[in-house]
Design a protein around this motif. Structure first.
Motif, PDB file in Angstrom:
ATOM      1  N   THR A   1      41.319  42.613  52.718  1.00  0.00           N
ATOM      2  CA  THR A   1      40.362  41.560  51.917  1.00  0.00           C
ATOM      3  C   THR A   1      39.081  41.541  52.568  1.00  0.00           C
ATOM      4  O   THR A   1      38.174  41.169  52.255  1.00  0.00           O
ATOM      5  N   ALA A   2      39.201  42.070  53.999  1.00  0.00           N
ATOM      6  CA  ALA A   2      37.907  41.738  54.871  1.00  0.00           C
ATOM      7  C   ALA A   2      36.821  42.886  54.511  1.00  0.00           C
ATOM      8  O   ALA A   2      35.578  42.805  54.858  1.00  0.00           O
ATOM      9  N   ARG A   3      37.384  43.868  53.540  1.00  0.00           N
ATOM     10  CA  ARG A   3      36.334  45.025  53.729  1.00  0.00           C
ATOM     11  C   ARG A   3      36.458  45.295  52.001  1.00  0.00           C
ATOM     12  O   ARG A   3      35.768  46.354  51.655  1.00  0.00           O
ATOM     13  N   VAL A   4      37.097  44.627  51.220  1.00  0.00           N
ATOM     14  CA  VAL A   4      36.738  44.724  49.576  1.00  0.00           C
ATOM     15  C   VAL A   4      35.483  44.404  49.147  1.00  0.00           C
ATOM     16  O   VAL A   4      34.836  43.922  49.941  1.00  0.00           O
ATOM     17  N   PRO A   5      34.831  45.234  48.373  1.00  0.00           N
ATOM     18  CA  PRO A   5      35.615  46.152  47.322  1.00  0.00           C
ATOM     19  C   PRO A   5      35.378  47.698  47.813  1.00  0.00           C
ATOM     20  O   PRO A   5      34.422  47.887  48.591  1.00  0.00           O
TER      21      PRO A   5
ATOM     22  N   SER B   1      43.505  41.572  55.771  1.00  0.00           N
ATOM     23  CA  SER B   1      42.821  41.882  56.814  1.00  0.00           C
ATOM     24  C   SER B   1      41.794  40.576  57.323  1.00  0.00           C
ATOM     25  O   SER B   1      41.152  40.442  58.123  1.00  0.00           O
TER      26      SER B   1
END
Lengths: 248, 248
Positions: B34-38, B230
């Motif tokens: 989730t820290a680096r989505v998308p 994350s």
């Protein structure tokens, strides 16, 4: 004078555009964290961590001032950035507030603040505006504007319907803060939809702040610019060519 | 049997839903980056790097099989993941292809592939479908669907206008591959808009693949599920409660 411009991705190029138009610096170092964009949906600690990593990057260059072009990073990481460097760090939120305050004489004006979810949740604009006596404030997290701009859908009816959705409960608006660096790309449309409301553009606001508080009143004849990105720097350069045109 | 489910964010929960509905495992370990989505707008090397970091995370658990629920990671990182682990790694793209092939007897069928920019650019679906003799293929990167779902705007006219925009040049479609884990949340609307075309759902396809190729034919009475992210694991759990309801 060499300036560093930090953004979560490509949006900060709208701030670069204003800087270039005013010829304030000899050199611009742009860093976009394109591998981890967008910041607007991330949480505070992550935004601070990523911003401090960007600061480390800028330590490779002898910059005189660092502009945090990303509203979300300005909302959450400005104090931490300042605590970790001796150079001046200026953010688009303080710039936007200053610009609005200079332009609006009437404290009863209806002000609309638009931004990402994270920027709006931070309430940074609201708290600062209230401290200046502005109390008629409405804040809306307009999360769909960034992907609409990035997908180049701003001339479709999708944007019209998005305006209708986000702005359905609004009455008269005097001024709109475009609290995200992507929004200047739909500035005219937003202003027009809201009855020709005044718009506050982060890039123009940064130029005003730099002139006023940091005596950046030089007029260099030419500005060199270097683009860096945490991924796909060529993609960043392509967008820069499109958005900045003959300025670079 | 313990399964690991890897996704770039929350979208993979639609795959978890199918797994839970079929009671195939005793335990599900979900990890969302989730820290680096998308991932869908990132480049190949970044997607591979992030996927291998997720694999490292799963090495803390004794999983029997790893499901790559993210279409983008499946498109770019499956070979690298397999090269770095001895456990079976299954991806949603091979699952979707298998499911489509089982359901469509007519090779002249018109197939529409929807996905993120990265998934569509990879041409993974197209190449595989052609190898099975399907040649009437249309691919569209529908980048706005993910933010529309994440902003919960699927019941507004914004989605109608988005359909009109993306699907304006289409004639008759027999089957649609929902090549992104967010798309099942608008599956019914997509199918209906396209004249009740058949839809291929990554989660259902993964269940078919697991049963067929990995003999996952158990029926456990109860599945434990652990969620990791994350950043902001509470946000992930909130969405899980909403999307998975009484299944968890």
């Amino acid at each position: 004078m060499r300036v560093g411009v930090f953004d979560s991705g490509i949006g900060g190029l709208t701030v670069v555009k204003s800087i270039l138009e005013h010829n304030l610096f000899e050199e611009v170092i742009y860093y976009g964290d394109t591998a981890r964009v967008p910041y607007g949906s991330k949480d505070k600690n992550t935004i601070i961590r990523y911003s401090l990593e960007a600061l480390e990057f800028f330590k490779n260059f002898d910059i005189d001032v660092l502009i945090v072009a990303c509203n979300t990073a300005s909302a959450y990481a400005l104090d931490e950035l300042r605590a970790n460097t001796t150079i001046p760090v200026v953010g688009v939120i303080e710039a936007g507030i200053l610009s609005l305050e200079n332009k609006l004489s009437n404290n009863d004006s209806n002000i609309l603040i638009l931004g990402t979810k994270a920027t709006i949740s931070s309430k940074k604009y609201e708290v600062a505006l209230k401290s200046y006596g502005f109390n008629n404030l409405t804040s809306i997290a307009t999360g769909l504007f960034v992907p609409i701009v990035e997908e180049q859908l701003e001339n479709t009816q999708i944007l019209d319907k998005t305006f209708e959705h986000y702005f359905k409960d609004l009455s008269h608006i005097d001024a709109v803060i475009l609290g995200c660096t992507h929004f200047p790309l739909i500035e005219e449309k937003i202003g027009k939809y809201l009855g020709n409301a005044m718009t506050i553009h982060s890039g123009e606001a940064i130029v005003e702040l730099l002139k006023l508080k940091y005596n950046c009143n030089n007029k260099f004849t030419k500005t060199d610019i270097k683009f860096f990105a945490s991924e796909n720097p060529d993609g960043l350069k392509d967008v820069a060519k499109k958005w900045l045109g003959e300025l670079i």
